[in-house]
Scaffold this active site. Sequence first.
Site, PDB file in Angstrom:
ATOM      1  N   GLY A 167      -8.737  18.004  -9.272  1.00 46.85           N
ATOM      2  CA  GLY A 167      -7.588  18.249 -10.132  1.00 46.85           C
ATOM      3  C   GLY A 167      -7.865  17.826 -11.557  1.00 46.85           C
ATOM      4  N   PHE A 169       0.816  -1.217   0.000  1.00 44.47           N
ATOM      5  CA  PHE A 169       0.000   0.000   0.000  1.00 44.47           C
ATOM      6  C   PHE A 169       0.851   1.270   0.000  1.00 44.47           C
ATOM      7  CE2 PHE A 169      -2.557  -3.376   1.818  1.00 44.47           C
ATOM      8  CZ  PHE A 169      -3.733  -3.265   1.071  1.00 44.47           C
ATOM      9  N   CYS A 190      -0.612   3.041 -10.718  1.00 49.34           N
ATOM     10  CA  CYS A 190      -1.522   2.120 -10.029  1.00 49.34           C
ATOM     11  C   CYS A 190      -3.002   2.359 -10.298  1.00 49.34           C
ATOM     12  CB  CYS A 190      -1.253   2.170  -8.530  1.00 49.34           C
ATOM     13  SG  CYS A 190       0.362   1.489  -8.120  1.00 49.34           S
ATOM     14  N   GLU A 195       4.070   6.289  -3.692  1.00 51.77           N
ATOM     15  CA  GLU A 195       5.283   6.914  -4.196  1.00 51.77           C
ATOM     16  C   GLU A 195       5.356   8.335  -3.637  1.00 51.77           C
ATOM     17  OE1 GLU A 195       5.514   6.540  -8.456  1.00 51.77           O
ATOM     18  OE2 GLU A 195       5.268   4.381  -8.328  1.00 51.77           O
TER      19      GLU A 195
HETATM   20  N1  LIG Z   1       4.528   1.860  -7.727  1.00 48.14           N
HETATM   21  C1  LIG Z   1       3.678   1.904  -6.721  1.00 48.14           C
HETATM   22  O1  LIG Z   1       3.432   2.945  -6.105  1.00 48.14           O
HETATM   23  C2  LIG Z   1       2.993   0.644  -6.264  1.00 48.14           C
HETATM   24  C3  LIG Z   1       2.363   0.621  -5.016  1.00 48.14           C
HETATM   25  C4  LIG Z   1       1.752  -0.548  -4.595  1.00 48.14           C
HETATM   26  C5  LIG Z   1       1.726  -1.660  -5.429  1.00 48.14           C
HETATM   27  N2  LIG Z   1       2.335  -1.603  -6.648  1.00 48.14           N
HETATM   28  C6  LIG Z   1       2.326  -2.813  -7.466  1.00 48.14           C
HETATM   29  O2  LIG Z   1       3.593  -3.437  -7.345  1.00 48.14           O
HETATM   30  C7  LIG Z   1       3.977  -4.062  -8.565  1.00 48.14           C
HETATM   31  C8  LIG Z   1       5.310  -3.509  -9.036  1.00 48.14           C
HETATM   32  O3  LIG Z   1       5.147  -2.119  -9.286  1.00 48.14           O
HETATM   33  P1  LIG Z   1       6.393  -1.142  -9.486  1.00 48.14           P
HETATM   34  O4  LIG Z   1       5.832   0.228  -9.607  1.00 48.14           O
HETATM   35  O5  LIG Z   1       7.436  -1.432  -8.473  1.00 48.14           O
HETATM   36  O6  LIG Z   1       6.907  -1.645 -10.925  1.00 48.14           O
HETATM   37  P2  LIG Z   1       8.250  -1.229 -11.656  1.00 48.14           P
HETATM   38  O7  LIG Z   1       7.952  -1.303 -13.096  1.00 48.14           O
HETATM   39  O8  LIG Z   1       8.788   0.033 -11.057  1.00 48.14           O
HETATM   40  O9  LIG Z   1       9.274  -2.400 -11.257  1.00 48.14           O
HETATM   41  C9  LIG Z   1       9.208  -3.698 -11.719  1.00 48.14           C
HETATM   42  C10 LIG Z   1      10.629  -4.243 -11.827  1.00 48.14           C
HETATM   43  O10 LIG Z   1      10.570  -5.627 -12.140  1.00 48.14           O
HETATM   44  C11 LIG Z   1      11.630  -5.937 -13.029  1.00 48.14           C
HETATM   45  N3  LIG Z   1      11.364  -7.221 -13.666  1.00 48.14           N
HETATM   46  C12 LIG Z   1      10.514  -7.514 -14.679  1.00 48.14           C
HETATM   47  N4  LIG Z   1      10.534  -8.844 -14.937  1.00 48.14           N
HETATM   48  C13 LIG Z   1      11.418  -9.402 -14.068  1.00 48.14           C
HETATM   49  C14 LIG Z   1      11.870 -10.723 -13.816  1.00 48.14           C
HETATM   50  N5  LIG Z   1      11.417 -11.749 -14.510  1.00 48.14           N
HETATM   51  N6  LIG Z   1      12.786 -10.914 -12.859  1.00 48.14           N
HETATM   52  C15 LIG Z   1      13.273  -9.875 -12.130  1.00 48.14           C
HETATM   53  N7  LIG Z   1      12.879  -8.603 -12.311  1.00 48.14           N
HETATM   54  C16 LIG Z   1      11.956  -8.361 -13.273  1.00 48.14           C
HETATM   55  C17 LIG Z   1      11.668  -4.718 -13.951  1.00 48.14           C
HETATM   56  O11 LIG Z   1      12.903  -4.636 -14.620  1.00 48.14           O
HETATM   57  C18 LIG Z   1      11.445  -3.592 -12.947  1.00 48.14           C
HETATM   58  O12 LIG Z   1      12.669  -3.111 -12.422  1.00 48.14           O
HETATM   59  C19 LIG Z   1       2.817  -3.820  -9.532  1.00 48.14           C
HETATM   60  O13 LIG Z   1       1.940  -4.894  -9.471  1.00 48.14           O
HETATM   61  C20 LIG Z   1       2.158  -2.578  -8.947  1.00 48.14           C
HETATM   62  O14 LIG Z   1       0.803  -2.489  -9.285  1.00 48.14           O
HETATM   63  C21 LIG Z   1       2.973  -0.487  -7.073  1.00 48.14           C
END
Ligand SMILES: NC(=O)c1ccc[n+]([C@@H]2O[C@H](COP(=O)([O-])OP(=O)(O)OC[C@H]3O[C@@H](n4cnc5c(N)ncnc54)[C@H](O)[C@@H]3O)[C@@H](O)[C@H]2O)c1
Length: 436
Positions: free
Chosen positions: A254, A150, A261, A153
């Site tokens: 906004g 949760f 997300c 960013e």
């Molecule tokens: N960004 C947010 O604020 C947030 C918050 C909560 C949940 N989430 C969820 O978390 C998940 C990840 O989001 P994120 O924003 O960190 O994504 P991101 O795109 O920033 O990071 C994903 C990473 O995974 C790597 N990757 C891809 N395939 C791979 C593999 N086979 N082995 C190893 N690494 C691999 C990519 O190179 C990348 O660095 C998503 O499901 C998202 O919905 C994101």
Amino acid sequence: MKIAVVGTGYVGLVTGTCLAETGNNVICVDINEAKVKKMQDGQVPIYEPGLDLLFHRNIEQGRLHFTTNLAEAIEEAQIIFMALPTPPGGDGAADLSYILGAAKDISKIIKGYKIIVNKSTVPVGTADKVRAVFSENTDIEVDVVSNPEFLREGVAVEDFMKPDRVVLGTTSERVKKLMTELYGPYVRQGNPILFMDERSSELTKYAANSFLATKITFMNEVANLCELVGADVDAVRRGIGSDERIGKRFLFPGIGYGGSCFPKDVQALVMAADENTYDFQILKSVMEVNERQKTILVDKVLKYYKNDIAGKHFALWGLAFKPETDDIREAPALYIIDALVKNGATVTVFDPEGMDNVKNIIGDKVVFADNQYDALKNADALLIATEWSVFRNPDFEKIESILKNKVIFDGRNLYDLQKMIDLGYYYNSIGRKLID
Ligand SMILES: NC(=O)c1ccc[n+]([C@@H]2O[C@H](COP(=O)([O-])OP(=O)(O)OC[C@H]3O[C@@H](n4cnc5c(N)ncnc54)[C@H](O)[C@@H]3O)[C@@H](O)[C@H]2O)c1
């Protein structure tokens, strides 16, 4: 504990670093070689306030490591976190290929019992699919746990270190015990670790994001109505936000929600409902209204210039989808740029952290300024798309001396209306009185 984190993006890197901070030994693995090299060289690949300090401290103290080698990362790990992308597939449903692909790779190389924790946002039933991948490829026992993240960013480190709650989908007593130990240091003030079945846990994340997206969208509609009936959305916001049942947060209108997300999660929940023959009507409306809201600032610009902005030049402050991040995924600013350029205008942009990411995707479609005031040169008007603190109290005399006209379209309601009247600006914001 020994932990592997597969996927080192916004979630994976914060998770890995914060888990190292409480004394765990963490190896983060990613397939992006350039990113891993950067981290091995001591550079944080994303902008996230407070992450630098923890990142460097834990590397120096030997608790945080980076690799592209999955086998090396998971060999000694008791717990393997998956923080992999779940982007929308062609039909809008979450694409699980990263998760299931990584599960397959892991299943082929594990040598002993592991706990597989899924931190990605995934549809109900994903834990079952991951479990099936393991049983197809290995006889080794694994526990698969849903642990949605949760964090927000911009405040991700704070959110991880002091979460409002930790949600864990598992029925295994062994896993519950270990996860309680792992997360204990983060919930010392008494915030709950909520154990539930994995399906409820998976749905909790989508429900949370969709609810927040709905709250924002509701307020955007109220703002649009305020403009038509001569009400002030700030007053209405305060009026309803002081009701504890409603709450003060997520009521700022906004130019639509964006980011990595909300858009994809709302869409994925609608798709998941459709697949189960349930018509999630409210979320379909949320998506539709948000589409419209993304270009509402451009609609205001077009109205002001009587639908002719060909040859006009605009300054745009803010690219990131929200302040304190360099994440520009689904950022409203990108839609604004697109619409302005399509209508024949040119744009110069400035953002404190998001410029490189935008350059990588739209190249020379716009001009990138070195600072917020340089962006104003030769501009007919200023548009504001992100509420970075640095835009909140600008030097209006300087703006006046550089901008061709005293015209501001503010998608984030940064300025006091009386002040704009006193300064003699044309000032068009969201859900408030037009100052002209
Ligand atoms: N960004 C947010 O604020 C947030 C918050 C909560 C949940 N989430 C969820 O978390 C998940 C990840 O989001 P994120 O924003 O960190 O994504 P991101 O795109 O920033 O990071 C994903 C990473 O995974 C790597 N990757 C891809 N395939 C791979 C593999 N086979 N082995 C190893 N690494 C691999 C990519 O190179 C990348 O660095 C998503 O499901 C998202 O919905 C994101």
